[in-house]
Design a protein around this motif. Structure first.
Motif, mmCIF file in Angstrom:
data_model
loop_
_atom_site.group_PDB
_atom_site.id
_atom_site.type_symbol
_atom_site.label_atom_id
_atom_site.label_comp_id
_atom_site.label_asym_id
_atom_site.label_seq_id
_atom_site.Cartn_x
_atom_site.Cartn_y
_atom_site.Cartn_z
ATOM 1 N N GLU A 1 34.886 -10.012 6.789
ATOM 2 C CA GLU A 1 35.927 -9.158 7.356
ATOM 3 C C GLU A 1 37.054 -9.000 6.355
ATOM 4 O O GLU A 1 37.858 -9.902 6.163
ATOM 5 C CB GLU A 1 36.469 -9.772 8.647
ATOM 6 C CG GLU A 1 35.490 -9.696 9.787
ATOM 7 C CD GLU A 1 36.139 -10.125 11.086
ATOM 8 O OE1 GLU A 1 37.306 -9.755 11.311
ATOM 9 O OE2 GLU A 1 35.478 -10.817 11.852
ATOM 10 N N THR B 1 40.350 -6.747 5.047
ATOM 11 C CA THR B 1 41.375 -5.809 5.489
ATOM 12 C C THR B 1 42.213 -5.413 4.281
ATOM 13 O O THR B 1 42.626 -6.266 3.502
ATOM 14 C CB THR B 1 42.288 -6.447 6.549
ATOM 15 O OG1 THR B 1 41.479 -6.885 7.643
ATOM 16 C CG2 THR B 1 43.309 -5.459 7.058
ATOM 17 N N LYS C 1 38.584 -2.262 7.161
ATOM 18 C CA LYS C 1 39.761 -1.988 7.983
ATOM 19 C C LYS C 1 40.964 -1.799 7.072
ATOM 20 O O LYS C 1 41.157 -2.536 6.116
ATOM 21 C CB LYS C 1 39.986 -3.153 8.939
ATOM 22 C CG LYS C 1 41.128 -2.943 9.883
ATOM 23 C CD LYS C 1 41.266 -4.132 10.810
ATOM 24 C CE LYS C 1 42.463 -3.952 11.712
ATOM 25 N NZ LYS C 1 42.672 -5.109 12.576
#
Length: 131
Positions: A94, A96, A123
């Protein structure tokens, strides 16, 4: 009339210790101010009332008013951002991106970075300054 002078002790305040303390405080703040973020990129961020902080693995991308791009405070060209982000994405599940853009930069330049993030499935968060 017999007026006599009263001998009162003179009241004195010793300030030599206070001078020492103030000197050491000034010295401490001078040294501390030189150590805080010497490689910061100066940007005027847009303001937001509902800002949130991020606690996941983040990569920062900064765009200055002269359209200079920085990936984690390292200068990079626009066409080199996607390959570098691919390396980061392979290391972390993940990822960002925290996008810090000077408020005078045209929106088209911001959208280019957003498109790169969307294509890679990363993201993206736009950094703002609190009011």
């Amino acid at each position: 009339m017999n007026l006599r002078k009263r001998n009162r002790p003179a009241a004195e305040v010793q300030t030599s210790a206070m001078n020492d303390i103030m000197f050491f405080l000034m010295l401490f703040f001078l040294i501390a101010s030189t150590l805080t973020n010497p490689n910061v990129i100066k940007l005027l961020l847009p303001k937001s009332e509902s800002g949130q902080s991020i606690s996941k693995k983040t990569v920062s991308i900064a765009v200055t008013k002269d359209l200079e791009y920085f990936l984690d405070k390292q200068p990079v060209k626009l066409e080199d951002i996607q390959p570098r982000l691919l390396v980061y994405k392979q290391q972390v599940e993940e990822l960002t991106i925290v996008l810090s853009v000077d408020r005078t930069v045209a929106i088209q330049d911001v959208v280019q970075i957003m498109d790169i993030a969307n294509k890679m499935g990363i993201k993206l968060v736009l950094a703002t300054e609190p009011k």
